[in-house]
Write an enzyme that holds these catalytic residues in place. Structure first.
Site, short mmCIF file in Angstrom:
data_model
loop_
_atom_site.label_atom_id
_atom_site.label_comp_id
_atom_site.label_asym_id
_atom_site.label_seq_id
_atom_site.Cartn_x
_atom_site.Cartn_y
_atom_site.Cartn_z
N SER A 95 -9.45 -1.53 -2.18
CA SER A 95 -10.21 -0.33 -1.87
C SER A 95 -11.71 -0.65 -1.86
O SER A 95 -12.14 -1.52 -1.11
CB SER A 95 -9.86 0.79 -2.86
OG SER A 95 -10.32 2.04 -2.41
N GLU A 134 -1.31 4.78 3.26
CA GLU A 134 -2.43 4.81 2.30
C GLU A 134 -2.79 6.23 1.86
O GLU A 134 -3.00 6.51 0.68
CB GLU A 134 -3.68 4.17 2.94
CG GLU A 134 -3.54 2.71 3.33
CD GLU A 134 -3.90 1.74 2.22
OE1 GLU A 134 -4.17 2.20 1.09
OE2 GLU A 134 -3.89 0.53 2.47
N HIS A 187 -1.89 4.28 -1.12
CA HIS A 187 -3.07 3.53 -1.54
C HIS A 187 -2.89 3.07 -2.99
O HIS A 187 -2.43 3.84 -3.85
CB HIS A 187 -4.30 4.44 -1.43
CG HIS A 187 -5.60 3.74 -1.60
ND1 HIS A 187 -6.02 2.75 -0.75
CD2 HIS A 187 -6.61 3.91 -2.50
CE1 HIS A 187 -7.22 2.34 -1.12
NE2 HIS A 187 -7.59 3.02 -2.19
#
Length: 504
Positions: A192, A314, A411
């Site tokens: 990320s 995600e 995610h």
């Protein structure tokens, strides 16, 4: 049992635990407090005694993030004085690959102490030296004052978090051989915002790609998350208004407490959509002479091997955090996509509908937003670096059964598999308890430390992993079974060609 190492500024005493040696809470820069707030990191002062390195130092001052709690993070001291790193090593002897983990958290949250990032497995299974770091977050690390305050020293204030990462890499170059690591074989990796940091470092002259690090892994993040000085300056003005101070007054900025500064920055989240982060690296012309993606395309990270990829779904994680995102009707979906895309939104949405005839509106939102925020930037990073270094790409598709299966391949779900830390706090809640988790973790963990060793993630338990190229676009699908796919979801990928909107 204590183990003493001579680091660059003094002796530290770590501990032998779980089959490896761990050294925690090592200062790699001076406390960035007082007059040093909003300035680049400076070297830590030397000490004459033996410092205890058996426990983590403080985390960087930050607001609470739900995801951090889901990842098993417990209550831990938070402070402006938090530029610490942590080292796990099999032995102080030898010369091993080094992996430096840069945590995620939207450039606002997180810490190197998060249980999912424990380096024991990498040290024991991969025979590598694993380093996790802290760096300044939110307004402490990315508040841009360069165009507001009459002080040239603040010109780099929008990229202090990135400069902290550079300082940590400089520490690694100077010290890691004392921990059994090879300073000539350093892999930076992150997820990320940590992946965005990895890609930003590839385009940052001060990071000296190819010298301070030699390989890079970017998980669900790329080089497209950045702010213009104009946008970042406006953000700083909004924080100043929330604090009730003059935005041009350096002394006033330094007089407020770190907690007050962090709390005031919460105002930036109120009008921020999913494609724009409130804090991110600033294209300031100083630390970043040009946008990192442009620098990478120009060869700034020549010779650096790159492994990068995304998860299939995600954005489902953010749908859980904000259920309104996943429950939009057709009109709300079209409106949101048009706000992002503006020109061409109707064509894009029609293309996804045609390719996913049975998809619900929520499914279409997840697919489009996942691609906009994560997958398309990743593909552009691959294309930019293609002439300059060997590439490998992946698509993680394992769907977690947690939360009734609503998260799918969301995610951050790949992180415990990369570290093979399925036993750590929070992992069961996020991943479920079913046995197939182990069949994903072992080969993925092994691929990552294989890449750190040789620059290729291939090993004997997975199919041959061909390097990425712009023609075939070979991408390894990672699940309970692995397979190499050519240009997965290529029809949808092509829908984004030529678009240069926010977030990409």
């Amino acid at each position: 049992m204590g183990v003493i190492v001579e680091a660059r500024s003094g002796k530290i005493e770590g501990v032998e635990t779980d089959g490896c040696l761990a050294f925690k809470g090592i200062a790699f820069a001076a406390p960035p407090v007082g007059d040093l707030r909003f300035l680049p990191p400076v070297r830590e002062a030397a000490w004459s005694d033996v410092r205890d390195a058996s426990a983590f130092g403080a985390d960087v001052a930050q607001n609470v993030m739900i995801l951090e709690q889901m990842m098993g993070t417990t209550s831990h001291p938070k402070s402006e004085d938090a530029l610490f790193l942590n080292v796990w090593t099999p032995s102080l002897d030898g010369t091993r690959p080094v992996m430096v983990w840069i945590h995620g958290g939207a450039f606002q949250f997180g810490a190197g102490s998060t249980p999912w990032y424990d380096g024991t497995r990498f040290a024991n299974d991969g025979d590598v030296v694993l380093v996790t770091i802290n760096y300044r977050l939110g307004p402490l690390g990315f508040l841009y004052l360069g165009d507001l305050c009459d002080d040239p020293a603040l010109a780099s204030s929008g990229n202090l978090g990135i400069l902290d990462q550079v300082a940590a890499l400089e520490w690694v170059q100077e010290c890691i051989s004392e921990f059994g690591g090879d300073p000539a074989n350093v892999t930076i990796f992150g997820e990320s915002a940590g992946a965005g940091s990895v890609a930003t470092l590839m385009g940052t002259p001060a990071a000296r790609p190819g010298a301070l690090f030699h390989k890079a892994i970017a998980q669900s993040g790329a080089a497209s998350w950045g702010l213009t000085p104009e946008h970042a300056t406006n953000q700083a003005r909004r924080v100043a208004t929330a604090l009730g101070i003059d935005a041009t007054d350096v002394a006033a900025w330094r007089a407020v407490t770190a907690d007050a500064l962090v709390e005031a920055s919460s105002v930036l989240g109120l009008e921020t959509d999913s494609a724009t982060l409130p804090f991110a690296p600033v294209h300031d012309g100083v630390v970043l002479p040009q946008p990192p993606l442009d620098a990478i395309a120009g060869g700034s990270a020549k010779g650096v091997a790159l492994l990068t990829g995304t998860n299939l779904d995600e954005m489902t994680l953010f749908n859980i955090i904000d259920p309104a995102l996943g429950s939009m009707d057709d009109a709300a979906l079209a409106q949101r996509i048009s706000e992002w895309i503006r020109d061409g939104a109707d064509t894009l949405l029609a293309g996804y509908r045609a390719n996913r005839a049975d998809a619900t509106t929520g499914d279409l939102w997840t697919a489009i937003s996942t691609d906009a925020v994560f997958r398309v930037p990743m593909l552009r990073l691959l294309d930019a670096h293609a002439p300059h270094g060997e590439l490998h790409a992946y698509l993680f598709t394992w769907p977690t059964p947690a939360f009734g299966g609503a998260l799918k391949s969301c995610h951050a779900v790949e992180i415990p598999f990369v570290f093979d830390n399925l036993h750590q706090p929070g992992a069961a809640m996020f991943l479920g308890d079913d046995a197939p988790r182990d069949t994903v973790a072992a080969p993925m963990h092994r691929a990552w430390h294989a890449f750190a060793r040789s620059g290729t993630p291939t090993h004997g338990a997975i199919p041959a992993w061909a390097p990425y190229d712009a023609n075939r676009r070979p991408t390894m699908r990672i699940d309970t079974t692995w397979e190499l796919l050519d240009d997965p979801y290529g029809v949808e990928r092509a829908l984004w060609d030529g678009w240069s909107g926010r977030g990409l």
